[in-house]
Design a protein around this motif. Sequence first.
Motif, PDB file in Angstrom:
ATOM      1  N   TRP A  76       1.084  -1.239  -0.412  1.00 29.39           N
ATOM      2  CA  TRP A  76       0.074  -0.100  -0.164  1.00 29.39           C
ATOM      3  C   TRP A  76       0.823   1.705   0.056  1.00 29.39           C
ATOM      4  N   TRP A  77       1.861   1.316   0.740  1.00 31.64           N
ATOM      5  CA  TRP A  77       3.249   2.300   0.790  1.00 31.64           C
ATOM      6  C   TRP A  77       3.425   2.332  -0.737  1.00 31.64           C
ATOM      7  N   ARG A  78       3.829   1.460  -1.509  1.00 30.16           N
ATOM      8  CA  ARG A  78       4.799   1.472  -2.617  1.00 30.16           C
ATOM      9  C   ARG A  78       3.338   2.594  -3.373  1.00 30.16           C
ATOM     10  N   HIS A  79       2.322   2.370  -3.156  1.00 29.57           N
ATOM     11  CA  HIS A  79       1.220   2.579  -4.370  1.00 29.57           C
ATOM     12  C   HIS A  79       0.817   4.326  -3.962  1.00 29.57           C
ATOM     13  N   ILE A  80       0.693   4.014  -2.316  1.00 34.13           N
ATOM     14  CA  ILE A  80      -0.111   5.879  -1.819  1.00 34.13           C
ATOM     15  C   ILE A  80       1.512   6.501  -2.427  1.00 34.13           C
ATOM     16  N   GLN A  81       2.633   6.187  -2.087  1.00 37.47           N
ATOM     17  CA  GLN A  81       4.128   7.074  -3.062  1.00 37.47           C
ATOM     18  C   GLN A  81       3.816   7.461  -4.125  1.00 37.47           C
ATOM     19  N   SER A  82       3.371   6.429  -5.243  1.00 39.59           N
ATOM     20  CA  SER A  82       3.611   6.884  -6.483  1.00 39.59           C
ATOM     21  C   SER A  82       2.414   7.631  -6.984  1.00 39.59           C
ATOM     22  N   LEU A  83       1.598   7.745  -6.153  1.00 37.40           N
ATOM     23  CA  LEU A  83       0.374   8.555  -7.086  1.00 37.40           C
ATOM     24  C   LEU A  83       0.654   9.932  -6.291  1.00 37.40           C
ATOM     25  N   ASP A  84       1.544  10.430  -5.892  1.00 40.28           N
ATOM     26  CA  ASP A  84       1.801  11.882  -6.344  1.00 40.28           C
ATOM     27  C   ASP A  84       0.847  12.717  -5.025  1.00 40.28           C
ATOM     28  N   LEU A  85       0.171  12.150  -4.292  1.00 44.51           N
ATOM     29  CA  LEU A  85      -0.752  13.261  -3.751  1.00 44.51           C
ATOM     30  C   LEU A  85      -0.397  14.454  -3.893  1.00 44.51           C
ATOM     31  N   ALA A  86       0.470  14.921  -3.139  1.00 42.07           N
ATOM     32  CA  ALA A  86       0.470  16.232  -2.232  1.00 42.07           C
ATOM     33  C   ALA A  86       0.791  17.093  -3.748  1.00 42.07           C
ATOM     34  N   ARG A  87       1.491  16.750  -5.150  1.00 34.48           N
ATOM     35  CA  ARG A  87       1.501  17.567  -6.416  1.00 34.48           C
ATOM     36  C   ARG A  87      -0.170  17.740  -6.784  1.00 34.48           C
ATOM     37  N   ARG A  88      -0.871  16.141  -6.928  1.00 36.36           N
ATOM     38  CA  ARG A  88      -1.605  15.946  -7.970  1.00 36.36           C
ATOM     39  C   ARG A  88      -2.675  16.703  -6.851  1.00 36.36           C
ATOM     40  N   PHE A  89      -2.865  17.063  -5.857  1.00 35.00           N
ATOM     41  CA  PHE A  89      -3.835  17.002  -5.156  1.00 35.00           C
ATOM     42  C   PHE A  89      -4.243  18.100  -3.842  1.00 35.00           C
ATOM     43  N   GLY A  90      -3.164  18.842  -3.470  1.00 33.71           N
ATOM     44  CA  GLY A  90      -2.232  19.719  -3.485  1.00 33.71           C
ATOM     45  C   GLY A  90      -3.155  19.300  -1.388  1.00 33.71           C
ATOM     46  N   VAL A  91      -2.430  18.255  -1.143  1.00 32.58           N
ATOM     47  CA  VAL A  91      -2.664  18.021   0.396  1.00 32.58           C
ATOM     48  C   VAL A  91      -0.788  17.783   0.895  1.00 32.58           C
TER      49      VAL A  91
END
Length: 129
Positions: A76-91
Amino acid sequence: MSTLPAGTEFMRPFLPAKDFELSKKFYEALGFEKLLDASVAIFRMGRGEFLLQPYYQKDWAENFMMQLMVDDLDLWWRHIQSLDLARRFGVGAPKAPALQPWGLRVAYVTDPAGVLWHVAQRRPDADHD
């Protein structure tokens, strides 16, 4: 003896969304299945579901927490890291898995409204995880 029907009950919390469309995209990116997209959105992961609502109150949203129990936190952590959530969603950047004082390994993810998700590794020897 209880007279309530048993076997079909389950809970679905209502989560806030500051930006309803952005939050729907966030949860789809994480891997939640969107079951309904109307005045509220219903999402499912495994046996768990929640309703995303276009309602936001800052104090409430930033004190709301959810827990997602997983069998393989490292995957799951590898999946989460691959999503680049901070950049894509401003979180905020997700926090890497770490063993917590209560005995679970947990990674943390914050959604666009400020809801904190605990992504936690199930323990094979614990009944209540």
